[in-house]
Write a protein that holds these residues in place. Sequence first.
Motif, mmCIF file in Angstrom:
data_model
loop_
_atom_site.group_PDB
_atom_site.id
_atom_site.type_symbol
_atom_site.label_atom_id
_atom_site.label_comp_id
_atom_site.label_asym_id
_atom_site.label_seq_id
_atom_site.Cartn_x
_atom_site.Cartn_y
_atom_site.Cartn_z
ATOM 1 N N ASP A 178 0.830 -1.211 0.000
ATOM 2 C CA ASP A 178 0.000 0.000 0.000
ATOM 3 C C ASP A 178 0.863 1.259 0.000
ATOM 4 O O ASP A 178 0.596 2.209 -0.751
ATOM 5 C CB ASP A 178 -0.919 -0.009 1.219
ATOM 6 C CG ASP A 178 -1.781 1.237 1.288
ATOM 7 O OD1 ASP A 178 -2.581 1.463 0.356
ATOM 8 O OD2 ASP A 178 -1.643 2.006 2.264
ATOM 9 N N LEU A 179 1.922 1.272 0.813
ATOM 10 C CA LEU A 179 2.804 2.436 0.864
ATOM 11 C C LEU A 179 3.515 2.653 -0.469
ATOM 12 O O LEU A 179 3.595 3.781 -0.975
ATOM 13 C CB LEU A 179 3.829 2.258 1.989
ATOM 14 C CG LEU A 179 3.268 2.295 3.412
ATOM 15 C CD1 LEU A 179 4.310 1.828 4.415
ATOM 16 C CD2 LEU A 179 2.780 3.703 3.766
ATOM 17 N N LEU A 180 4.006 1.562 -1.062
ATOM 18 C CA LEU A 180 4.698 1.691 -2.348
ATOM 19 C C LEU A 180 3.738 2.112 -3.451
ATOM 20 O O LEU A 180 4.098 2.912 -4.335
ATOM 21 C CB LEU A 180 5.368 0.359 -2.705
ATOM 22 C CG LEU A 180 6.537 -0.051 -1.794
ATOM 23 C CD1 LEU A 180 6.947 -1.492 -2.072
ATOM 24 C CD2 LEU A 180 7.731 0.887 -1.980
ATOM 25 N N SER A 181 2.509 1.608 -3.401
ATOM 26 C CA SER A 181 1.540 1.964 -4.437
ATOM 27 C C SER A 181 1.188 3.452 -4.374
ATOM 28 O O SER A 181 0.956 4.077 -5.417
ATOM 29 C CB SER A 181 0.277 1.119 -4.305
ATOM 30 O OG SER A 181 -0.467 1.463 -3.141
ATOM 31 N N GLN A 182 1.149 4.017 -3.172
ATOM 32 C CA GLN A 182 0.867 5.447 -3.045
ATOM 33 C C GLN A 182 1.909 6.282 -3.772
ATOM 34 O O GLN A 182 1.587 7.250 -4.470
ATOM 35 C CB GLN A 182 0.822 5.842 -1.570
ATOM 36 C CG GLN A 182 -0.352 5.285 -0.801
ATOM 37 C CD GLN A 182 -0.325 5.711 0.653
ATOM 38 O OE1 GLN A 182 -0.099 6.879 0.972
ATOM 39 N NE2 GLN A 182 -0.542 4.763 1.562
ATOM 40 N N VAL A 183 3.184 5.890 -3.633
ATOM 41 C CA VAL A 183 4.252 6.640 -4.306
ATOM 42 C C VAL A 183 4.230 6.351 -5.809
ATOM 43 O O VAL A 183 4.479 7.246 -6.622
ATOM 44 C CB VAL A 183 5.618 6.281 -3.698
ATOM 45 C CG1 VAL A 183 6.727 7.096 -4.372
ATOM 46 C CG2 VAL A 183 5.613 6.542 -2.195
ATOM 47 N N THR A 209 8.210 12.858 -8.498
ATOM 48 C CA THR A 209 9.059 12.793 -9.688
ATOM 49 C C THR A 209 8.844 11.456 -10.392
ATOM 50 O O THR A 209 8.426 10.472 -9.779
ATOM 51 C CB THR A 209 10.553 12.928 -9.339
ATOM 52 O OG1 THR A 209 10.973 11.761 -8.601
ATOM 53 C CG2 THR A 209 10.821 14.186 -8.510
ATOM 54 N N SER A 210 9.164 11.432 -11.688
ATOM 55 C CA SER A 210 9.031 10.183 -12.437
ATOM 56 C C SER A 210 10.006 9.140 -11.911
ATOM 57 O O SER A 210 9.707 7.934 -11.939
ATOM 58 C CB SER A 210 9.267 10.425 -13.927
ATOM 59 O OG SER A 210 10.583 10.915 -14.159
ATOM 60 N N GLY A 211 11.179 9.586 -11.421
ATOM 61 C CA GLY A 211 12.149 8.650 -10.861
ATOM 62 C C GLY A 211 11.610 7.934 -9.639
ATOM 63 O O GLY A 211 11.809 6.726 -9.482
ATOM 64 N N LEU A 212 10.921 8.668 -8.771
ATOM 65 C CA LEU A 212 10.329 8.046 -7.587
ATOM 66 C C LEU A 212 9.199 7.107 -7.976
ATOM 67 O O LEU A 212 9.049 6.021 -7.395
ATOM 68 C CB LEU A 212 9.820 9.122 -6.627
ATOM 69 C CG LEU A 212 10.875 9.912 -5.864
ATOM 70 C CD1 LEU A 212 10.211 11.018 -5.043
ATOM 71 C CD2 LEU A 212 11.689 8.995 -4.953
ATOM 72 N N ARG A 213 8.400 7.505 -8.961
ATOM 73 C CA ARG A 213 7.304 6.633 -9.393
ATOM 74 C C ARG A 213 7.858 5.333 -9.983
ATOM 75 O O ARG A 213 7.326 4.248 -9.732
ATOM 76 C CB ARG A 213 6.414 7.363 -10.398
ATOM 77 C CG ARG A 213 5.640 8.532 -9.781
ATOM 78 C CD ARG A 213 4.547 9.040 -10.701
ATOM 79 N NE ARG A 213 5.074 9.630 -11.930
ATOM 80 C CZ ARG A 213 5.469 10.889 -12.063
ATOM 81 N NH1 ARG A 213 5.420 11.718 -11.022
ATOM 82 N NH2 ARG A 213 5.914 11.342 -13.223
ATOM 83 N N ALA A 214 8.939 5.436 -10.755
ATOM 84 C CA ALA A 214 9.553 4.235 -11.330
ATOM 85 C C ALA A 214 10.124 3.335 -10.242
ATOM 86 O O ALA A 214 9.955 2.107 -10.285
ATOM 87 C CB ALA A 214 10.655 4.634 -12.312
ATOM 88 N N GLU A 215 10.792 3.930 -9.255
ATOM 89 C CA GLU A 215 11.354 3.139 -8.156
ATOM 90 C C GLU A 215 10.253 2.427 -7.387
ATOM 91 O O GLU A 215 10.388 1.250 -7.013
ATOM 92 C CB GLU A 215 12.150 4.043 -7.216
ATOM 93 C CG GLU A 215 12.848 3.335 -6.082
ATOM 94 C CD GLU A 215 14.067 2.544 -6.517
ATOM 95 O OE1 GLU A 215 14.436 1.589 -5.804
ATOM 96 O OE2 GLU A 215 14.648 2.874 -7.567
ATOM 97 N N ALA A 216 9.149 3.152 -7.137
ATOM 98 C CA ALA A 216 8.043 2.548 -6.394
ATOM 99 C C ALA A 216 7.390 1.418 -7.189
ATOM 100 O O ALA A 216 7.034 0.383 -6.628
ATOM 101 C CB ALA A 216 7.010 3.614 -6.037
ATOM 102 N N LEU A 217 7.222 1.596 -8.504
ATOM 103 C CA LEU A 217 6.666 0.525 -9.329
ATOM 104 C C LEU A 217 7.560 -0.704 -9.306
ATOM 105 O O LEU A 217 7.077 -1.847 -9.217
ATOM 106 C CB LEU A 217 6.492 1.008 -10.774
ATOM 107 C CG LEU A 217 5.313 1.944 -11.047
ATOM 108 C CD1 LEU A 217 5.450 2.570 -12.435
ATOM 109 C CD2 LEU A 217 3.984 1.199 -10.926
ATOM 110 N N TRP A 218 8.870 -0.502 -9.382
ATOM 111 C CA TRP A 218 9.821 -1.611 -9.341
ATOM 112 C C TRP A 218 9.675 -2.411 -8.051
ATOM 113 O O TRP A 218 9.568 -3.638 -8.058
ATOM 114 C CB TRP A 218 11.232 -1.055 -9.485
ATOM 115 C CG TRP A 218 12.333 -1.948 -9.039
ATOM 116 C CD1 TRP A 218 13.145 -1.767 -7.956
ATOM 117 C CD2 TRP A 218 12.774 -3.165 -9.653
ATOM 118 N NE1 TRP A 218 14.045 -2.798 -7.852
ATOM 119 C CE2 TRP A 218 13.852 -3.662 -8.877
ATOM 120 C CE3 TRP A 218 12.361 -3.879 -10.765
ATOM 121 C CZ2 TRP A 218 14.507 -4.845 -9.187
ATOM 122 C CZ3 TRP A 218 13.026 -5.062 -11.080
ATOM 123 C CH2 TRP A 218 14.088 -5.531 -10.299
#
Length: 355
Positions: A144-149, A155-164
């Motif tokens: 849940d925490l990772l999905s929020q980010v 930033t797109s970098g944070l969104r990519a890291e969270a998706l990974w």
Amino acid sequence: MHHLLLTLALAFGGAAPAPAQEPPAEERAGEVLVESYKDALKTWKQDYRLAFGREEREALDRRHPAVAFLSRFEARGEAGDGKALLWATRLVDDARRSAAERKALKRRSYTRLVAEYGGRPWFREVLLAVDEDRTDLGWETAADLLSQVAERGVTSGLRAEALWRWGGLLIDTEDPPQRAAGLAIWERLFAEHPRTVQGARARAEYDLEKHLGIGSVARDFEATDLQGRTFHLSDYRGQVVVLDFWGFWCPTCRRALPHLVRLAERHADEPFAILGVNSDTDLESVRSQVKGQHVTWRNAFDGGPKGPLARAWRVRSFPSVYVLDHEGRIRARNVHGEALDRKVADLLAELDEKP
């Protein structure tokens, strides 16, 4: 001590990529506390290396500097110092708190970090910490925490890291629908962020992951144990195997050792083996510590958390556990405690029923 301390120390120095900005006053003041803790930890580690016998080490464990410093980091976190809040999630592993207190502190801290500090230049470290603390948080809370980010990162970098990390977390569950959802998240990652490190990594590991799924035959590997002897995973065909990626640097791994000791003793006369893949960096220190912790099973030495075996098996968090049946098929992943006991007993019963 958890290897994230090194990464967090770098973050205090401003090494993380972000627009140049002056840290808040709360964080600047917190740097003094961090330096004090690091000095105390350095002295404690020196004493621990020189300690003789299990009783001396246990006494030192009770005097770990995290015991005295944790409340100070918590106070700074409450005062608005986000970095201190992140440090508190690390220190609690060694601060002699109960399991319930440790888990509650982590859930409380990470929830606040995600809600309030997503724009800070060091926030990427929160994503790494959430992923690595998945056992204490529970995979649903961590996801849940990772999905929020992933959905609302600044930033797109944070969104990519969270998706990974979100996708990998779901893939690591035993539940087929969740694993499928995790692979779909990775597909989204390399579709939406194809030029990022995370997107490239997801694409490279997408096919590999299918060879590490439940029911797959585990790929063989060659390794060197702590005594310098070479062996292969396939040497253990015909036995139920618990393959444990772990390290003394990892508090969760250390807490799991007594349970693994009991598991090994319980099935000592059966076709069962625990194989460890140790991810510490100091071989001599590992050799010394396994004796004090009654670790009697074979361990490969991987030379660090990103060693060749950990990379080949896509290990992103520690401990990572695979349970293999007598044919070398992966029958469970990341099961611990009583769930691990039940899986081992079930597979041994299956083997006993073979003609």
